[in-house]
Design an enzyme around this catalytic site. Structure first.
Site, PDB file in Angstrom:
ATOM      1  N   TRP C 319      16.636  -1.848 -84.370  1.00 51.47           N
ATOM      2  CA  TRP C 319      15.487  -1.690 -83.477  1.00 51.47           C
ATOM      3  C   TRP C 319      15.188  -2.997 -82.761  1.00 51.47           C
ATOM      4  O   TRP C 319      14.723  -3.026 -81.631  1.00 51.47           O
ATOM      5  CB  TRP C 319      14.280  -1.236 -84.310  1.00 51.47           C
ATOM      6  N   HIS C 320      15.472  -4.104 -83.443  1.00 51.21           N
ATOM      7  CA  HIS C 320      15.216  -5.402 -82.825  1.00 51.21           C
ATOM      8  C   HIS C 320      16.250  -5.734 -81.769  1.00 51.21           C
ATOM      9  O   HIS C 320      15.987  -6.526 -80.875  1.00 51.21           O
ATOM     10  CB  HIS C 320      15.201  -6.505 -83.885  1.00 51.21           C
ATOM     11  N   GLY C 321      17.439  -5.146 -81.873  1.00 47.64           N
ATOM     12  CA  GLY C 321      18.478  -5.429 -80.891  1.00 47.64           C
ATOM     13  C   GLY C 321      19.810  -4.899 -81.378  1.00 47.64           C
ATOM     14  O   GLY C 321      20.053  -4.815 -82.572  1.00 47.64           O
TER      15      GLY C 321
END
Lengths: 80, 361, 474
Positions: C319-321
């Protein structure tokens, strides 16, 4: 099965799943009141209850439970 | 709610009071003016002097000016190239030199020019210290807008400096409100321009406000520090950087005339006295010339003011010769090198310098 | 418009007084307009995307609400989830997808250059939670299009959360409360503290962390360890500061937002840590990913638990990258969690039998948890697995001869440590609930002194670029 029997069986489930042999449950009790009752053990408890009472819950029903009282009522409805 | 508003106002009042003077100074002096505005003003017909004291945007200002003007001749380098004037040339010229440039900055500058915007002739001032392996500076980004949108944000960090500078007399209120600021024909932007009569002119050259000030340079030579750190060897890394730069210019179709700028007679004498310690300075020309020859470019070593004939033309300080001196250097150089000749302005040709900005010193 | 830009402050300076003067009935539309203007200033095409996605969720809600059979409901849910998730994946992971497409020989150049829409992770998650809550009958479907549109678009929360639930947000929109000076004041205070954390604390640690991470082998292992700890605090200050600004801004408009952080470093184990760090994301994943997965795999015993945990934490990482280090971060936590879950009952039983040790546990359990968290953050910070490996290698390299580096210098480093202590002191007071008590005492002087100190610190740090300027010419 009457309510007291249900209550007693559920208590045993709780004691086993949450690792608290002396636990006493009441209708207003919720996850915040019991050590180890987190989202992970919640489902473990649900599954154990399903096996104990021979019933099945849906995700929707599980998501909407707010306290032990509601769980007891739900089980009561489902038991044939 | 009214109580809240009242409390907010009371809270903000001291802040506003404290910031009022710096805000006024910042605004009236033109320190707030963004780079695009400066680029546009410098292109106007009115003479300007641009010298903001608190915003660090000179590299970006020079780059944007070259991108907008697309001059035929550009001089690039540190403050030691800033004495070239539009008056010297027969065609459009802009002086893109600025203090504090690093050697890598030259290539970055060229790379940021769009194809077609490159000058026909690039005059490269190469400070001797760039080739000193002991002289290292941390990397910096010069060619970006540091304060996109507005320079006002700078004030939040420097408001206390403005108080300190005013208190210590570095600038006076009269500088900002007096006749010099308002109607002497020159547009002055920035505290440096208003209080010291210093700054970049329309052609990008720089006007200094001190004269014949050699003490600091001599002290640094004696103390082996600053620009005068001693070294016997030349930095191979810097030479490689020059080679890459020249290759890039060749590829972009730019003709290059490189030179080593002069020291003042006092400083040159001091360096010569310590000669073996500063061997890199005196051997530099022999290492650089072949690199320029290989690309068909020209190179000249003006390190020695006596040999260059400018020892009596006056110096701002140990490293910065006067504009008269640079004019003499340019005249000699362009007469000597056929490829520079066409760029030199003949006496009967139009001057590109607005009235009031002729070469004075 | 970033939070730490003068444009944002101007925006608030104009919109908050106007909003407070509006009658309550008009506030919903005004807030929606403000949020859309806020987003539109960044990009109008992506504003249309936001509106479109909002429309999809709105219609889905109505469809689920009015569907007669379970089959219809499922279909409505499935369609909307598919649409919402594909938009999220398409835009957020365009780079990775483009790279994969190119591997397959498909021309995808323009695709890989797609800009990630601001806040897409947050507003998509909000809309997914709405649709699922309607499906699970937790909330009725929202019929008011303006109120509904405001939910994903609410501008203080759109940039970086917190991810508020519809049941928590929508009633506040339907029944706007009259102007509450106490709430506004607490909002302003929270914003000031948020800016302090983000601009002063986090940015002061940045140079030190950056310097060590750029060349971990250039310094000794103790210094690398300090840099790893410093990064944890930098991330904490940055993110919690940002969240505080978001929550504080919301309060200026009379909206209460949920907390996202609650003294995470005092958590005795990692399960508890996640319940105190980025709380709204953890809860979102617990409700909409973990619990449904657990329910699906409940008969699979331990394997089911491991699967659910792994998917959950891989999701947090990604989700962060969409990069390997983020995935590694997620998977590392999956491993931590599985080990912790399976051993916690035994650990608890062990300490129940040894009350003396149990008391010490209160101290070193959080310390151990902090070490585990710091280790995972090495991956979070690293640009590549390679860099993470180099940092880990440097940690284990016990060559004491290597120099210390301190970013801007030893004084700057000690100053950062002091700032961290100040930040944690304020957090501690906040957590004890004594903040409001101390802060509403009679004398304004000490309070205001703190406010002024923080304001000047923030102002000074804002012009960070100016500080590095070689101020010599003048």
């Amino acid at each position: 099965m009457n309510r007291d029997e249900l209550h007693e069986k559920l208590t045993r489930v709780f004691r086993e799943v949450f690792g608290q042999p002396m636990l006493v449950i009441h209708d207003d009790m919720s996850a915040a009141d019991v050590r180890n009752w987190d989202s992970l053990n919640h489902v473990t408890m649900i599954y154990a209850a399903e096996k104990k009472f021979g019933i099945k819950f849906s995700t929707r029903e599980v998501q909407n439970l707010k306290n032990v009282g509601e769980l007891v009522s739900l089980i009561d409805q489902k038991i044939p | 709610m009214r109580k809240l508003i009242f409390k907010l106002v009371v809270f903000l009042l001291p802040l506003a009071g404290l910031l009022a003077f710096p805000v006024w100074v910042f605004g009236v002096s033109g320190e707030w003016r963004p780079v695009e505005d400066l680029v546009r003003t410098a292109r106007g017909s009115r003479p300007v002097l641009i010298e903001p004291a608190h915003t660090d945007l000179f590299g970006y200002f020079k780059l944007r000016s070259v991108q907008e003007r697309k001059p035929e001749v550009v001089s690039l380098g540190s403050s030691r190239v800033m004495q070239f004037r539009a008056d010297f040339f027969d065609t459009s010229f802009f002086n893109a030199g600025f203090g504090g440039i690093r050697l890598e900055g030259y290539r970055q500058f060229i790379e940021r020019l769009a194809p077609g915007d490159e000058p026909g002739l690039l005059i490269l001032g190469l400070d001797q210290r760039f080739f000193n392996p002991r002289f290292t500076l941390p990397p910096r980004e010069f060619f970006e807008d540091r304060y996109p949108g507005s320079n006002w944000i700078v004030l939040t960090g420097v408001w206390h400096r403005i108080y300190r500078d005013w208190w210590s007399g570095k600038f006076r209120i009269a500088d900002l409100t007096g006749p010099q600021a308002w109607n002497d024909g020159t547009t002055r932007i920035g505290l440096g321009a208003l209080s010291h009569d210093a700054g970049f002119r329309n052609d990008g050259s720089h006007h200094w406000y001190w004269w014949e000030s050699h003490d600091k340079d001599l002290k640094d030579i004696a103390g082996d520090r600053g620009s005068y750190i001693r070294s016997k060897s030349i930095s191979e890394k810097s030479l490689a950087e020059i080679e890459a730069l020249l290759l890039l210019c060749r590829a972009r179709g730019i003709q290059v005339a490189g030179f080593l700028p002069p020291f003042s007679p006092q400083v040159h004498d001091a360096l010569k006295r310590e000669a073996p310690e500063y061997a890199y300075i005196f051997e530099l020309a022999d290492r650089l010339r072949p690199l320029f020859d290989r690309q068909g470019f020209v190179f000249e070593d003006f390190t020695d003011p006596y040999a260059s004939g400018i020892d009596r033309d006056g110096f701002f300080d140990g490293e910065h010769a006067s504009e008269k001196a640079y004019r003499r250097l340019w005249e000699r150089w362009s007469r000597k090198e056929p490829f520079l000749g066409p760029y030199r302005r003949g006496p009967d040709r139009r001057s590109y310098v607005p009235a009031g900005q002729e070469v004075l010193k | 418009m970033l939070f730490n830009s003068s444009a944002f402050l101007m925006f608030l300076l104009v919109s908050v007084p106007l909003y407070c003067l509006l009658p309550l009935s008009r506030r919903k539309l005004a807030l929606l307009a403000l949020s859309y203007i806020f987003y539109g200033i960044w990009s109008v095409p992506y504003l249309l995307l936001l509106a479109a996605v909002t429309g999809v969720a709105y219609v889905s809600g109505l469809w689920i609400g009015s569907a007669r059979t379970e089959g219809h409901r499922k279909r409505a849910l499935g369609t909307s989830l598919a649409l919402l998730l594909s938009v999220l994946i398409l835009f957020k992971y365009a780079g990775v997808l483009g790279a994969l497409a190119q591997l397959a020989g498909v021309e995808a150049d323009a695709f890989t250059r797609l800009l990630v829409p601001l806040g897409i992770s947050y507003y998509t998650f909000k809309l997914i939670s709405y649709v699922m809550d309607v499906y699970w009958d937790k909330i009725p479907c929202e019929r008011d299009p303006a109120a509904f549109a405001l939910y994903p678009a609410f501008f203080p929360q759109i940039l970086s959360g917190p991810i508020q639930r519809p049941a928590d947000f929508l009633p506040q929109i339907h029944q706007p409360a009259p102007n509450d000076p106490g709430l506004i004041t607490s909002g302003l205070r929270l914003m000031l503290f948020g800016y302090f954390k983000k601009v002063v604390v986090a940015d002061s640690l940045g140079p030190f962390v950056d310097q060590v991470y750029a060349d971990p082998s250039g310094t000794n292992s103790l210094c690398v360890l300090l840099a790893c700890y410093a990064y944890v605090f930098q991330l904490y200050a940055d993110f919690s500061g940002f969240t505080d600004i978001a929550i504080g801004t919301g309060r200026l408009f009379g909206i209460r937002s949920p907390k996202n952080f609650s003294m995470p470093f005092y958590a005795p184990n990692l399960q508890e840590f996640w319940r105190r760090w980025h709380m709204t994301l953890t809860r979102w994943l617990a409700d909409y990913v973990f619990t449904p997965l657990r329910m699906t795999f409940r008969s699979w015993g331990s394997l089911g638990i491991v699967l659910a945990i792994t998917v959950n934490f891989a999701a947090i990482g990604l989700w962060h990258g969409a990069t390997l280090p983020f995935l590694a971060f997620g998977l590392l936590h999956a491993v931590y969690m599985c080990v912790s879950v399976f051993t916690l009952p035994a650990r608890n039983a062990f300490f129940d039998r040894r009350p003396g040790w149990a008391r010490a546990r209160i101290v070193w359990a959080p310390l151990i948890t902090f070490q585990l968290w710091t280790l995972s953050e090495i991956f979070f910070r690293a640009d590549s697995l390679d860099q993470a490996g180099r940092v880990l290698g440097a940690l284990l390299d016990l060559d004491a001869a290597k120099p210390w580096v301190f970013g801007y210098g030893k004084e700057a480093f000690l100053w950062s440590v002091f700032l961290i202590l100040v930040m944690e002191a304020v957090h501690w007071v906040q957590s004890k609930g004594r903040w409001e008590f101390i802060w509403s005492r009679k004398w304004a002087a000490p309070r205001w002194a703190v406010y002024y100190a923080m304001t000047f610190a923030v102002l000074h740090q804002c012009a960070g670029a100016a500080r590095q300027f070689i101020y010599f010419k003048f």
